[in-house]
Design a protein around this motif. Sequence first.
Motif, short mmCIF file in Angstrom:
data_model
loop_
_atom_site.label_atom_id
_atom_site.label_comp_id
_atom_site.label_asym_id
_atom_site.label_seq_id
_atom_site.Cartn_x
_atom_site.Cartn_y
_atom_site.Cartn_z
N ASN A 113 64.94 16.49 70.40
CA ASN A 113 64.77 15.39 71.34
C ASN A 113 65.28 15.89 72.68
O ASN A 113 66.46 16.17 72.85
N SER B 159 68.54 14.57 74.07
CA SER B 159 69.79 14.56 73.30
C SER B 159 70.81 15.50 73.93
O SER B 159 72.01 15.38 73.68
N PRO C 269 58.44 9.89 71.85
CA PRO C 269 58.33 9.42 70.46
C PRO C 269 56.86 9.37 70.04
O PRO C 269 55.97 9.13 70.86
N LYS D 150 64.18 9.98 61.26
CA LYS D 150 63.23 9.42 62.21
C LYS D 150 62.64 8.16 61.59
O LYS D 150 62.02 8.22 60.53
N GLU E 276 60.31 4.84 62.56
CA GLU E 276 59.47 4.18 63.56
C GLU E 276 58.85 2.95 62.90
O GLU E 276 58.22 3.05 61.86
N TYR F 245 73.31 5.78 62.57
CA TYR F 245 72.49 6.13 63.73
C TYR F 245 72.85 7.46 64.35
O TYR F 245 72.01 8.13 64.93
N ARG G 259 67.63 11.29 64.49
CA ARG G 259 67.08 11.77 65.74
C ARG G 259 66.69 10.59 66.62
O ARG G 259 66.90 10.60 67.82
N PHE G 260 66.06 9.57 66.01
CA PHE G 260 65.72 8.40 66.82
C PHE G 260 65.38 7.22 65.91
O PHE G 260 65.08 7.39 64.73
N TRP H 180 62.75 3.83 66.46
CA TRP H 180 61.78 3.10 67.30
C TRP H 180 61.47 1.79 66.61
O TRP H 180 61.11 1.79 65.44
N TYR I 80 63.99 1.87 71.70
CA TYR I 80 63.94 3.28 71.34
C TYR I 80 65.34 3.82 71.54
O TYR I 80 65.85 3.83 72.66
N TYR J 56 68.45 6.84 70.48
CA TYR J 56 68.65 8.20 70.00
C TYR J 56 70.04 8.66 70.40
O TYR J 56 70.57 8.23 71.43
N SER K 46 72.80 11.16 71.88
CA SER K 46 72.74 12.10 73.00
C SER K 46 74.13 12.47 73.44
O SER K 46 75.05 11.66 73.39
#
Lengths: 199, 624
Positions: free
Chosen positions: B99, B102, B124, B535, B537, B555, B559-560, B562, B604, B606, B608
Amino acid sequence: MEKPVNYGGGDLHLEATELRLGLPGSDGHEKQSSASVKNNKRTSTEAMTEESRSKSNSNVSDGRNGNPDGDPPTKAQVVGWPPIRSYRRNSFQPKKTEIDGAGMYVKVSLDGAPYLRKVDLKVYKSYPDLLKALESMFKLTIGQYSEREGYNGSEYAPTYEDKDGDWMLVGDVPWDMFISSCKRLRIMKASEARGLGCL
Amino acid sequence: MSEDDDRSPPLDLRGADIAESSNKTRNCSGVSGSGVPGPGPGPSSMEFQAPYPDQVLENVLENVLQFLSSRRDRNAASLVCKSWCRVEALTRSELFIGNCYSVSPRRATVRFARVRSVAIKGRPRFADFNLMPPDWGAHFAPWVAAMASAYPWLEKVYLKRMSVTDDDLAVLAESFPSFKELVLVCCDGFGTSGLAIVASKCRQLRVLDLIESEVADDDMDWIACFPENGTTCLESLIFDCVECPINFEALERLVARSPSLKKLRLNRFVSIGQLYRLVVRSPQLTHLGTGSFSAAEGPAQGEPEHDYLSAFAACKSLVCLSGFREILPDYLPAIRPVCANLTSLNFSYANINAEQLKSVVLHCHKLQSFWVLDSICDEGLQAVASTCKDLRELRVFPFDAREDSEGPVSEVGLQAISEGCRKLQSILYFCQHMTNAAVVAMSQNCPELEVFRLCIMGRHRPDPVTGQPMDEGFGAIVRNCKMLTRLAVSGLLTDRAFGYIGKYGKLVRTLSVAFAGDSDMGLKYVLEGCPRLQKLEIRDSPFGDAALRSGLHHYYNMRFLWMSSCRLSPQGCQGIARELPRLVVEVIRDEVAEHKDDAVDILYMYRSLEGPRDDAPRFVTILQ
């Protein structure tokens, strides 16, 4: 308002065979989806309302519940669904290339003439076709093309401006390459055109 | 490129733990997805002290570590202690950034000083389907700028879903004299001008692969920009996604002076006659994208009919065939000679029927990867099932991608494939409806499945035979396919399906959900049950703030996440942002849809190391 019908398999369109009272043509379906789908399972902390949900990307408002009720018969297409990238989706639609479009009109200028004309290159199948049309449009003779000498021997030479902005002699490249790269035509006096011939 | 992400153990990363661990040896922040997003300002400590007793040990370590190629192994090694972290960083030559937000380019280049190859992923995946306004971000510019000074020896760049401009390509071409490989997958923002610069300036270029990217037509003859003299080092030239005509004569000359060329994938502006001329010049090709595979447009060419059959017969090394962008099925028999050797065949742009497919595929005994349009119908899939016993990957795309269109493929095709192709590892299948029975059958017949993506295009559609939701089918998949790492669900699904996923999907890393579930419980089951989830979504599903909170413990390992058109409120998302300071929580407004002010269109988020990004467009709000 009719009561919600259980559509066991969403696309059986059972409403067509359903008996009900009411004038023909009165549906009530549009209101039905919002009304019947007020989901008891929603908790009190939910901030979003039915309205805001149904106005989001998915403009079909039955996304919430698992029951088969309320599959609206007219499904508008939803953004991003099915999840196919637009490149792939568009590949099977009729392509509108320049050539397949509504016509390939290019300007034609004749040295010394007071105004320009336009021709639709799509209409012609080959160079002789095009040249004959130009000859008749401008009342002149262009003569025969030869790879070695261009149009030497005739009064005029047809030239065209290609995609790169260069002026080229008509006839050198294959016909379809010509029509895909020709931006405009110019009929030059032969005296000026001598430099363009393939010498 | 491997989709694999790091298999980091789930760590409980509440605030206290992070602060504490910073005092220990873990001050090498994980840039490529290892479990600990290290705290602390600025780059990790890389002081080089005066020679010390362990110098010998470090030299030995360096020599050993350079053989470690897997990034997971490297991440694990880097967590052992400070000196291992330092040495690992010095010996890592391939950098993978899953990402782009990140970690900052500066932090990455400071930690890893000797990188030769970089892979960066940006947007994404759901952005591909127009669920988000364009210009969200993922710019290559800051990365190429940082790398220009940090890695002058850079050789390879792989980008996926990034915005790359012509200027970026110019910087790349100017800054890296040894540059060898450029691979752009699902990227945009550049045009033929950028390609021209790369072609002309990167004299060592071996690989130029443009895959499903959007390339603007600047009217630039980029093919002619490759150096005209001498031979090139080109091994791979892939431009099938480029939607503008190319200078064929220049291409022909280029291919003629590229003796190492193994992979060539042409765009649809190359006619079959032109393809012929290229194929006869390069019988050594292993991968070929055929371009349009039909005659040139416009009036009749007057070209002699080529002996396509012989041309293909001469390609003894051909293993991967694709293209067929505007196929004239009359030409299909020409590829017969190569069928027996093919391991990969992509017909996903070819509108052919079952008979036409059979004429080819019945010879493809070695096929391992097959992409196709549903125009081949169940019958075509049955032919594949009967012949391709070694099939590992199957993708069936819809010719008519609408909800209520004809469904040429169904449970019949899926069942046939499951019975014929027992070694199947990955499947993507678009259909109008599906039965639980067929999905269960696949779960039993194909135990090696790692990727199961079923897209029932009719939303909320139940099993047409039983009228039941699709819960049991997907349940069987997660239960029986013990190696499953990626799952996409569809059709009518209740919370029960998610219960199964949470209970059995212990290795699932990627999960895609659309129009599914009944309540918060669905999402809770998944977030609480799937420790490897990286991941997630979700779109148009009834999951709200309470469900979101149930993932707080996890979390930082992802990675993310959505979530679009779900039931989230700004307050709920804010709560997450407050409790997890290392998470970037973006609320994205879909400007097209009208909504009340307090609805969340798109969430969204992620992990970081850098906090909120400074290039967010105005339709993005970062909560803190």
